[in-house]
Design a protein around this motif. Structure first.
Motif, PDB file in Angstrom:
ATOM      1  N   GLU A 143      -0.881   7.012 -14.336  1.00  0.00           N
ATOM      2  CA  GLU A 143       0.344   6.517 -14.964  1.00  0.00           C
ATOM      3  C   GLU A 143       1.519   7.450 -14.694  1.00  0.00           C
ATOM      4  O   GLU A 143       2.631   6.995 -14.411  1.00  0.00           O
ATOM      5  CB  GLU A 143       0.142   6.321 -16.468  1.00  0.00           C
ATOM      6  CG  GLU A 143      -0.724   5.130 -16.792  1.00  0.00           C
ATOM      7  CD  GLU A 143      -0.925   4.913 -18.288  1.00  0.00           C
ATOM      8  OE1 GLU A 143      -0.182   5.515 -19.098  1.00  0.00           O
ATOM      9  OE2 GLU A 143      -1.819   4.125 -18.644  1.00  0.00           O
ATOM     10  N   LEU A 155      -0.256   0.846  -9.122  1.00  0.00           N
ATOM     11  CA  LEU A 155      -0.078  -0.059 -10.253  1.00  0.00           C
ATOM     12  C   LEU A 155      -1.224  -1.056 -10.341  1.00  0.00           C
ATOM     13  O   LEU A 155      -1.764  -1.298 -11.429  1.00  0.00           O
ATOM     14  CB  LEU A 155       1.267  -0.788 -10.163  1.00  0.00           C
ATOM     15  CG  LEU A 155       1.605  -1.710 -11.335  1.00  0.00           C
ATOM     16  CD1 LEU A 155       1.635  -0.927 -12.656  1.00  0.00           C
ATOM     17  CD2 LEU A 155       2.941  -2.397 -11.085  1.00  0.00           C
ATOM     18  N   ALA A 156      -1.625  -1.624  -9.221  1.00  0.00           N
ATOM     19  CA  ALA A 156      -2.744  -2.571  -9.208  1.00  0.00           C
ATOM     20  C   ALA A 156      -4.031  -1.889  -9.668  1.00  0.00           C
ATOM     21  O   ALA A 156      -4.820  -2.478 -10.426  1.00  0.00           O
ATOM     22  CB  ALA A 156      -2.920  -3.161  -7.813  1.00  0.00           C
ATOM     23  N   LYS A 159      -3.946  -1.380 -13.511  1.00  0.00           N
ATOM     24  CA  LYS A 159      -4.209  -2.644 -14.208  1.00  0.00           C
ATOM     25  C   LYS A 159      -5.679  -3.034 -14.109  1.00  0.00           C
ATOM     26  O   LYS A 159      -6.277  -3.491 -15.084  1.00  0.00           O
ATOM     27  CB  LYS A 159      -3.317  -3.751 -13.641  1.00  0.00           C
ATOM     28  CG  LYS A 159      -1.860  -3.581 -14.026  1.00  0.00           C
ATOM     29  CD  LYS A 159      -0.987  -4.660 -13.405  1.00  0.00           C
ATOM     30  CE  LYS A 159       0.472  -4.508 -13.820  1.00  0.00           C
ATOM     31  NZ  LYS A 159       1.325  -5.554 -13.226  1.00  0.00           N
ATOM     32  N   LYS A 160      -6.274  -2.842 -12.943  1.00  0.00           N
ATOM     33  CA  LYS A 160      -7.700  -3.156 -12.760  1.00  0.00           C
ATOM     34  C   LYS A 160      -8.564  -2.287 -13.680  1.00  0.00           C
ATOM     35  O   LYS A 160      -9.493  -2.777 -14.320  1.00  0.00           O
ATOM     36  CB  LYS A 160      -8.117  -2.938 -11.308  1.00  0.00           C
ATOM     37  CG  LYS A 160      -9.613  -3.188 -11.057  1.00  0.00           C
ATOM     38  CD  LYS A 160     -10.048  -2.594  -9.732  1.00  0.00           C
ATOM     39  CE  LYS A 160     -11.514  -2.734  -9.462  1.00  0.00           C
ATOM     40  NZ  LYS A 160     -12.404  -2.170 -10.449  1.00  0.00           N
ATOM     41  N   TYR A 162      -7.744  -0.788 -16.534  1.00  0.00           N
ATOM     42  CA  TYR A 162      -7.613  -1.218 -17.935  1.00  0.00           C
ATOM     43  C   TYR A 162      -8.381  -2.517 -18.184  1.00  0.00           C
ATOM     44  O   TYR A 162      -9.010  -2.680 -19.230  1.00  0.00           O
ATOM     45  CB  TYR A 162      -6.145  -1.379 -18.337  1.00  0.00           C
ATOM     46  CG  TYR A 162      -5.507  -0.089 -18.759  1.00  0.00           C
ATOM     47  CD1 TYR A 162      -6.039   0.678 -19.792  1.00  0.00           C
ATOM     48  CD2 TYR A 162      -4.362   0.380 -18.127  1.00  0.00           C
ATOM     49  CE1 TYR A 162      -5.459   1.864 -20.176  1.00  0.00           C
ATOM     50  CE2 TYR A 162      -3.770   1.571 -18.508  1.00  0.00           C
ATOM     51  CZ  TYR A 162      -4.324   2.313 -19.535  1.00  0.00           C
ATOM     52  OH  TYR A 162      -3.753   3.500 -19.926  1.00  0.00           O
ATOM     53  N   THR A 163      -8.342  -3.412 -17.225  1.00  0.00           N
ATOM     54  CA  THR A 163      -9.083  -4.670 -17.359  1.00  0.00           C
ATOM     55  C   THR A 163     -10.588  -4.397 -17.377  1.00  0.00           C
ATOM     56  O   THR A 163     -11.315  -4.954 -18.203  1.00  0.00           O
ATOM     57  CB  THR A 163      -8.728  -5.639 -16.210  1.00  0.00           C
ATOM     58  OG1 THR A 163      -7.313  -5.872 -16.258  1.00  0.00           O
ATOM     59  CG2 THR A 163      -9.470  -6.944 -16.335  1.00  0.00           C
ATOM     60  N   ASP A 168      -6.944  -4.147 -23.494  1.00  0.00           N
ATOM     61  CA  ASP A 168      -5.770  -5.013 -23.378  1.00  0.00           C
ATOM     62  C   ASP A 168      -4.535  -4.412 -24.058  1.00  0.00           C
ATOM     63  O   ASP A 168      -3.413  -4.600 -23.596  1.00  0.00           O
ATOM     64  CB  ASP A 168      -6.062  -6.397 -23.978  1.00  0.00           C
ATOM     65  CG  ASP A 168      -7.128  -7.137 -23.186  1.00  0.00           C
ATOM     66  OD1 ASP A 168      -7.242  -6.877 -21.966  1.00  0.00           O
ATOM     67  OD2 ASP A 168      -7.841  -7.965 -23.784  1.00  0.00           O
ATOM     68  N   LEU A 171      -2.976  -1.963 -21.729  1.00  0.00           N
ATOM     69  CA  LEU A 171      -2.425  -2.707 -20.605  1.00  0.00           C
ATOM     70  C   LEU A 171      -1.088  -3.343 -20.969  1.00  0.00           C
ATOM     71  O   LEU A 171      -0.134  -3.292 -20.185  1.00  0.00           O
ATOM     72  CB  LEU A 171      -3.423  -3.777 -20.137  1.00  0.00           C
ATOM     73  CG  LEU A 171      -3.067  -4.545 -18.874  1.00  0.00           C
ATOM     74  CD1 LEU A 171      -2.832  -3.616 -17.700  1.00  0.00           C
ATOM     75  CD2 LEU A 171      -4.174  -5.541 -18.548  1.00  0.00           C
ATOM     76  N   LYS A 172      -0.981  -3.877 -22.181  1.00  0.00           N
ATOM     77  CA  LYS A 172       0.266  -4.516 -22.621  1.00  0.00           C
ATOM     78  C   LYS A 172       1.400  -3.514 -22.796  1.00  0.00           C
ATOM     79  O   LYS A 172       2.570  -3.853 -22.601  1.00  0.00           O
ATOM     80  CB  LYS A 172       0.036  -5.273 -23.930  1.00  0.00           C
ATOM     81  CG  LYS A 172      -0.791  -6.531 -23.746  1.00  0.00           C
ATOM     82  CD  LYS A 172      -1.071  -7.210 -25.059  1.00  0.00           C
ATOM     83  CE  LYS A 172      -1.998  -8.401 -24.857  1.00  0.00           C
ATOM     84  NZ  LYS A 172      -2.458  -8.987 -26.105  1.00  0.00           N
ATOM     85  N   LEU A 174       1.745  -0.728 -21.024  1.00  0.00           N
ATOM     86  CA  LEU A 174       1.813   0.092 -19.812  1.00  0.00           C
ATOM     87  C   LEU A 174       3.246   0.333 -19.349  1.00  0.00           C
ATOM     88  O   LEU A 174       3.637   1.471 -19.082  1.00  0.00           O
ATOM     89  CB  LEU A 174       0.991  -0.564 -18.681  1.00  0.00           C
ATOM     90  CG  LEU A 174       1.034   0.130 -17.329  1.00  0.00           C
ATOM     91  CD1 LEU A 174       0.451   1.528 -17.429  1.00  0.00           C
ATOM     92  CD2 LEU A 174       0.262  -0.698 -16.295  1.00  0.00           C
ATOM     93  N   GLN A 175       4.048  -0.704 -19.257  1.00  0.00           N
ATOM     94  CA  GLN A 175       5.413  -0.549 -18.750  1.00  0.00           C
ATOM     95  C   GLN A 175       6.249   0.382 -19.631  1.00  0.00           C
ATOM     96  O   GLN A 175       7.050   1.170 -19.130  1.00  0.00           O
ATOM     97  CB  GLN A 175       6.087  -1.914 -18.600  1.00  0.00           C
ATOM     98  CG  GLN A 175       5.521  -2.741 -17.459  1.00  0.00           C
ATOM     99  CD  GLN A 175       5.519  -2.007 -16.116  1.00  0.00           C
ATOM    100  OE1 GLN A 175       6.449  -1.296 -15.763  1.00  0.00           O
ATOM    101  NE2 GLN A 175       4.436  -2.172 -15.367  1.00  0.00           N
TER     102      GLN A 175
END
Length: 191
Positions: A143, A155-156, A159-160, A162-163, A168, A171-172, A174-175
């Protein structure tokens, strides 16, 4: 009497040869280490680095941090993650906003996670817990790297991960975290 003089002379010679290296001598070795790295002589640099590693307390703090980073990079390039990680961790502690070290640590920790990921189908809960622990070590570093030097690939991956660990909530948000982490970024170690 002659025996005593010879023994005294041998002790004196041994003491002179065994004297501790001065900070200036260690710093000169550090400069030679950097030169070998710049010349692309990784094997020679690594041997020099391993000798200097025992004497880092004689280097100035900024030089010590730069040295740890250089030696860790050599180890990483030589697929010696186990040796690279502790040195990179020292760099991250000394320069927490140096995102390059965070990218390195993040991807090295992902290598460990990948080993556990391969065992998920047959390893049950223990494999998942070990995978999750490795992922959780990697994510803060990834991060920070993403915040300072955005990359679609990183970034991908974030996200992977966290998934994969079913987080979740993280992940929500993150930004928001990336926005905060991106406010202080260092891209070059200074001496």
């Amino acid at each position: 009497m002659l025996k005593k003089i010879i023994i005294l002379l041998l002790i004196t010679i041994a003491g002179v040869k065994a004297k501790a290296q001065t900070p200036d001598e260690v710093y000169d070795q550090y400069l030679d280490f950097n030169l070998k790295c710049l010349e692309g002589k990784a094997d020679e640099a690594m041997k020099m680095g391993e000798k200097i590693l025992k004497l880092t307390d004689k280097l100035p703090a900024k030089s010590r941090t730069s040295f740890y980073n250089g030696l860790a990079k050599l180890y990483e390039d030589d697929n010696q993650s186990v040796e690279a990680i502790p040195l990179y961790e020292k760099v991250a502690v000394a320069e927490p906003n140096y995102y390059v070290v965070h990218r390195a640590l993040g991807y090295l920790y992902v290598k460990t996670a990948d080993v556990w990921y391969a065992k998920l189908s047959s390893g049950g809960t223990e494999a998942f817990n070990s995978y999750k622990a490795a992922v959780q070590k990697a994510l803060p570093h990834l991060e920070k790297a993403q915040a300072c030097d955005p990359s679609d690939e990183t970034l991908a991956l974030i996200k992977k991960l966290y998934t994969d660990i079913k987080d979740d909530t993280a992940l929500k948000s993150l930004q928001t975290r990336i926005g905060t982490l991106g406010k202080k970024c260092v891209d070059i170690l200074s001496e």
